[in-house]
Design an enzyme around this catalytic site. Structure first.
Site, PDB file in Angstrom:
ATOM      1  N   SER A 128      10.254   2.537   6.058  1.00 45.42           N
ATOM      2  CA  SER A 128       8.678   2.332   6.238  1.00 45.42           C
ATOM      3  C   SER A 128       8.068   3.477   6.862  1.00 45.42           C
ATOM      4  CB  SER A 128       7.986   1.185   7.057  1.00 45.42           C
ATOM      5  OG  SER A 128       8.462  -0.151   6.542  1.00 45.42           O
ATOM      6  N   GLU A 174     -13.040   0.994  14.471  1.00 49.92           N
ATOM      7  CA  GLU A 174     -12.150   0.086  13.939  1.00 49.92           C
ATOM      8  C   GLU A 174     -10.790  -0.131  14.902  1.00 49.92           C
ATOM      9  OE1 GLU A 174      -8.800  -0.051  10.113  1.00 49.92           O
ATOM     10  OE2 GLU A 174     -10.244   1.747  10.457  1.00 49.92           O
ATOM     11  N   GLY A 199     -11.165   0.270  18.223  1.00 54.51           N
ATOM     12  CA  GLY A 199     -11.489  -0.313  19.100  1.00 54.51           C
ATOM     13  C   GLY A 199     -11.494  -2.023  18.962  1.00 54.51           C
ATOM     14  N   CYS A 239       0.886  -1.248  -0.089  1.00 56.46           N
ATOM     15  CA  CYS A 239      -0.154  -0.129  -0.055  1.00 56.46           C
ATOM     16  C   CYS A 239       1.038   1.351   0.158  1.00 56.46           C
ATOM     17  CB  CYS A 239      -0.793  -0.137   1.194  1.00 56.46           C
ATOM     18  SG  CYS A 239       0.002  -0.057   2.875  1.00 56.46           S
ATOM     19  N   ASN A 240       2.172   1.075   0.246  1.00 55.13           N
ATOM     20  CA  ASN A 240       2.796   2.419   0.493  1.00 55.13           C
ATOM     21  C   ASN A 240       4.125   2.338  -0.755  1.00 55.13           C
ATOM     22  OD1 ASN A 240       1.883   3.488   2.589  1.00 55.13           O
ATOM     23  ND2 ASN A 240       2.862   2.133   4.110  1.00 55.13           N
ATOM     24  N   ARG A 241       4.257   1.405  -1.579  1.00 58.75           N
ATOM     25  CA  ARG A 241       5.165   1.379  -2.551  1.00 58.75           C
ATOM     26  C   ARG A 241       5.018   0.405  -3.529  1.00 58.75           C
ATOM     27  NH1 ARG A 241       9.881   1.992   0.070  1.00 58.75           N
ATOM     28  NH2 ARG A 241       8.915   2.072   2.122  1.00 58.75           N
TER      29      ARG A 241
END
EC number: 1.2.1.70
Length: 406
Positions: A107, A190, A192, A51-53
């Site tokens: 990250s 979410e 919780g 999702c990040n790269r």
């Protein structure tokens, strides 16, 4: 020799709306890798998509880096204007970047554990596709070694850096062993849910309540545990060691007097209350009740921020480890340049009658080339010159020995 390089986009250089367009599912990656190897000047290639790269790790890209980027954009049917988001790193800088990614030092959340599994999966897919070889195999092995060293020799993954996990860390400090601790999750937010799930993994017993009973039943199936009716909430409150509140209510659903009654029935045994709701669902005055440990989302974020600062310090130590591993890798990589020269030197004496002098010279030449591959070409040329003149050297030696022997 070719060149190790990296090309791609990540959260530092491209917004999510760009990254999501370039992202490749597992099935897509299996199709993309052979195309990249076949239709660009690559000998080896692997692709890491999270999702990040979205990053391509490759070997032997000796032409313009735009060839690869253009091909990737073509496969994804994206406008060439997306090229402006890409970064390219080569040689030692590329190796360092790969090691840094695998070690989670690159990250968004330093020290997060998911990237190691994602990196392993990217390599597995590339290996099955037949797009990695000697160079990227070695890069992968040494990247994992670097990652392991960073995790074991620094504290980058010791402290919680998510609000949900910070709540769990605080609960452990208060209760010690969480086995058999009774947890009440109120609501379906979410964060919780995440906190409750973490607590369950540590052996806590989970109880769930929600204004909508059906939603509570659904959560029980996802998280496992018991369902309690919302209207009976205050009756069950004294039985709970940990209370996580994460509803969409606009006002307080638990007040100071609820906890005063609760701790009396608990004989003032500690009760840990996590109010992750915004707006808050627990009266802040409840935190002043003896035996009640109340934390809201700002308290947890403060814990996370302190932990992040600590991880950044540890990351600096991790970068020293990375450079040590990069240096070792580059020494091996540079030594590959010498292989053709070493093979040629060995071939010059194997299966041939040569003097001990030449054999000794070959041995010394190979040793020097391994130590310093940059001089391999010069050493080989000098050796050939010496080898060419060896018959003349022998002749002169015989004449000299004959004269002195007479």
């Amino acid at each position: 020799m070719g060149e190790i390089f990296v090309a791609g986009v990540n959260f530092k250089v491209a917004p999510v709306e760009v990254r999501e367009k370039l992202a490749c599912s597992l099935e897509e990656t299996k199709k993309v890798l052979p195309i990249l190897k076949r239709e660009t000047p690559l000998e080896e290639v692997m692709l890491l998509s999270t999702c990040n790269r979205v990053e391509v790790y490759a070997y032997n890209f000796v032409e313009n880096s735009e060839d690869l980027i253009n091909k990737l954009l073509e496969i994804k049917r994206l406008n060439p204007s997306f090229k402006r988001y890409f970064f390219v790193k080569r040689g030692e800088e590329a190796v360092y970047h790969i090691f840094k990614v695998a070690s989670s030092l690159d990250s968004m959340v330093i020290g997060e554990p998911q990237i190691v599994a994602q990196f392993k999966e990217a390599y597995r897919v590339a290996k099955e596709a037949g797009t990695v070889g000697k160079i990227l195999n070695r890069v992968y092995e040494k990247a994992l070694r670097a990652s392991k060293r960073v995790r074991t020799e620094t504290g980058i993954s010791r402290s919680a850096v998510s609000v949900s996990y910070a709540a769990v860390e605080l609960a452990k400090k208060i209760f010690g062993d969480l086995k058999e601790a009774k947890v009440l999750l109120i609501g379906a937010g979410e964060m919780g849910e995440l906190a409750a799930n973490y607590l369950r993994r540590f052996g806590a017993k989970l109880h769930i309540t929600n204004r909508t009973y059906e939603r509570a039943l659904k959560l029980v199936k996802e998280l496992s545990g018991n369902v309690l009716r919302f209207e009976e909430l205050k009756e069950y409150l004294p039985l709970m060691d940990i209370v996580i509140v994460s509803t969409g209510a606009k006002d307080y659903i638990l007040k100071r007097e609820d906890f005063e009654r609760s701790v009396r029935e608990r004989h003032y045994e500690p009760q840990f209350v996590i109010d992750i709701a915004v707006p808050r669902n627990v009266d802040p005055e409840a935190g002043n009740v003896e035996g009640v440990f109340l934390y809201d989302i700002d308290d947890l974020k403060q814990v996370v921020e302190e932990n992040l600062k600590e991880r950044i310090k540890e990351a600096q130590r991790g970068e020293i480890i990375l450079w040590d591993e990069v240096k070792k890798f580059m020494n091996w990589y540079e030594s590959l340049k010498a292989e053709p020269y070493i093979l040629e030197l060995k071939a010059s004496v194997e299966g041939k009658e040569v003097s001990p002098y030449i054999k000794k010279l070959v041995h010394r030449a190979i040793k020097e080339i391994k130590r310093n591959p940059e001089v391999a070409d010069i050493i080989l040329r000098i050796f050939k010159e010496v080898e060419k003149n060896e018959p003349r050297r022998k002749e002169l030696s015989n004449v000299y020995n004959g004269t002195h022997g007479a």
